[in-house]
Design a protein around this motif. Structure first.
Motif, short mmCIF file in Angstrom:
data_model
loop_
_atom_site.label_atom_id
_atom_site.label_comp_id
_atom_site.label_asym_id
_atom_site.label_seq_id
_atom_site.Cartn_x
_atom_site.Cartn_y
_atom_site.Cartn_z
N GLU A 1 30.77 33.75 38.06
CA GLU A 1 30.15 33.69 36.91
C GLU A 1 30.90 34.89 35.96
O GLU A 1 31.44 35.69 36.69
CB GLU A 1 28.48 34.08 36.91
CG GLU A 1 27.96 32.70 37.41
CD GLU A 1 26.51 33.07 37.57
OE1 GLU A 1 25.86 31.90 37.76
OE2 GLU A 1 26.02 34.07 37.52
N CYS A 2 30.59 34.98 34.63
CA CYS A 2 31.24 36.01 33.97
C CYS A 2 30.31 36.82 33.20
O CYS A 2 29.37 36.26 32.57
CB CYS A 2 32.12 35.37 33.15
SG CYS A 2 33.02 36.16 32.02
N VAL A 3 30.62 38.04 33.05
CA VAL A 3 29.82 39.16 32.03
C VAL A 3 30.83 39.51 31.21
O VAL A 3 31.88 40.11 31.29
CB VAL A 3 29.37 40.37 33.04
CG1 VAL A 3 28.70 41.33 32.04
CG2 VAL A 3 28.58 40.09 34.07
N LYS A 4 30.32 39.03 29.64
CA LYS A 4 31.14 39.33 28.72
C LYS A 4 30.74 40.23 27.78
O LYS A 4 29.53 40.19 27.43
CB LYS A 4 31.38 38.08 27.95
CG LYS A 4 32.58 37.98 26.90
CD LYS A 4 32.79 36.49 26.36
CE LYS A 4 33.33 35.60 27.27
NZ LYS A 4 33.60 34.18 26.59
N VAL A 5 31.46 41.29 27.38
CA VAL A 5 31.02 42.73 26.63
C VAL A 5 31.77 42.36 25.44
O VAL A 5 33.20 42.53 25.63
CB VAL A 5 30.91 43.86 27.41
CG1 VAL A 5 30.47 44.83 26.23
CG2 VAL A 5 30.25 43.73 28.52
N SER B 1 34.28 39.34 36.17
CA SER B 1 33.64 38.42 37.23
C SER B 1 34.42 38.80 38.59
O SER B 1 34.95 39.75 38.75
CB SER B 1 34.62 36.97 37.12
OG SER B 1 35.64 37.00 36.97
N PHE B 2 33.72 38.33 39.49
CA PHE B 2 33.99 38.99 41.09
C PHE B 2 34.04 37.76 41.86
O PHE B 2 33.36 36.59 41.72
CB PHE B 2 33.08 40.02 41.34
CG PHE B 2 31.69 39.54 41.70
CD1 PHE B 2 30.86 39.28 40.70
CD2 PHE B 2 31.21 39.49 42.87
CE1 PHE B 2 29.57 38.73 40.94
CE2 PHE B 2 29.83 39.14 43.45
CZ PHE B 2 29.07 38.70 42.35
N ASP B 3 34.26 38.01 43.00
CA ASP B 3 34.04 37.34 44.32
C ASP B 3 34.18 38.07 45.70
O ASP B 3 33.95 39.52 45.45
CB ASP B 3 35.06 35.98 44.39
CG ASP B 3 36.67 36.55 44.95
OD1 ASP B 3 37.62 35.95 44.55
OD2 ASP B 3 36.61 37.81 45.30
N ALA B 4 34.07 37.36 46.72
CA ALA B 4 33.74 38.51 47.83
C ALA B 4 34.97 39.51 48.07
O ALA B 4 34.73 40.51 48.51
CB ALA B 4 33.71 37.54 49.18
N ALA B 5 36.10 39.29 47.52
CA ALA B 5 37.30 40.18 47.81
C ALA B 5 37.53 41.01 46.64
O ALA B 5 38.01 42.03 46.91
CB ALA B 5 38.46 39.04 47.83
N GLU B 6 37.19 40.63 45.36
CA GLU B 6 37.58 41.37 44.26
C GLU B 6 36.76 41.21 42.94
O GLU B 6 36.11 40.25 42.73
CB GLU B 6 39.31 41.13 43.93
CG GLU B 6 39.61 39.71 43.39
CD GLU B 6 40.97 39.45 43.32
OE1 GLU B 6 41.91 40.20 43.76
OE2 GLU B 6 41.39 38.32 42.92
N VAL B 7 37.03 42.18 42.04
CA VAL B 7 36.47 42.19 40.74
C VAL B 7 37.68 41.80 39.93
O VAL B 7 38.73 42.60 39.86
CB VAL B 7 35.92 43.52 40.61
CG1 VAL B 7 34.61 43.26 39.35
CG2 VAL B 7 35.15 44.05 41.54
#
Ligand SMILES: C=CCO[C@@H]1O[C@H](CO)[C@@H](O[C@@H]2O[C@H](CO)[C@H](O)[C@H](OCc3cn(Cc4cccc(/C=C/CN=C(N)N)c4)nn3)[C@H]2O)[C@H](O)[C@H]1NC(C)=O
Length: 132
Positions: free
Chosen positions: A14-18, A89-95
């Motif tokens: 998912e994405c956090v948009k600022v 956004s992120f996953d288990a490995a990276e942001v």
């Protein structure tokens, strides 16, 4: 102090948009995501002129109040006075931090599985935030 959002439940992918505006005399600003102010998946800190850094993006994590190792990026796609849209956004490995033309990556050092906290600090005027 800046915008602080808590009680979030942002999942991997998912994405956090600022969206906002960098002050015309900005020295620096930061976008922070993680569990809370002491436990950050990412402190994304563009510096125009502060802490001895000029036009440098400094990234770091924070675990129980202790900063990790800094990661200074090569790209600096920001200008004072600019309107910017920053997508995290992120996953288990990276942001991933996407801004126009450049995508920054930073390891998910803490192995966080959700983002519960967002804080925007410094010389940045938030216009909108969007979670998608
Ligand atoms: C060389 C000496 C030792 O090494 C330095 O040691 C410092 C202290 O550890 C690090 O600095 C720290 O780095 C941390 C990341 O790792 C955080 O960014 C932290 O800030 C936390 C923080 C955030 N905030 C809110 C905020 C955020 C952005 C802008 C403003 C205000 C704008 C000012 N606007 C004006 N005045 N118009 C305010 N406050 N404190 C910073 O202090 C330097 O990077 C590091 N430098 C290097 C090259 O290694």
């Amino acid at each position: 102090k800046g915008l602080v959002v808590t009680q979030l439940d942002v999942q991997p992918g998912e994405c956090v948009k600022v969206k906002g505006k960098i002050l015309s005399d900005a020295k620096g600003f930061s976008v922070n995501v993680g569990k809370d102010s002491s436990t950050l998946m990412l402190h994304f800190n563009p510096r125009f002129d502060c802490h001895g850094d000029v036009n440098t993006v400094v990234c770091n994590s924070k675990e129980d109040g202790t900063w990790g190792e800094e990661d200074r990026k090569a790209d600096f796609p920001f200008q004072q006075g600019d309107k910017v849209e920053i997508c995290i956004s992120f996953d288990a490995a990276e942001v991933k931090v996407k801004v126009p033309e450049v995508e920054f990556e930073f390891p998910n050092r803490l192995g966080m599985e959700k983002i519960q906290y967002l804080a925007v600090e410094g010389d940045f005027k938030v216009k909108a935030i969007k979670f998608s």
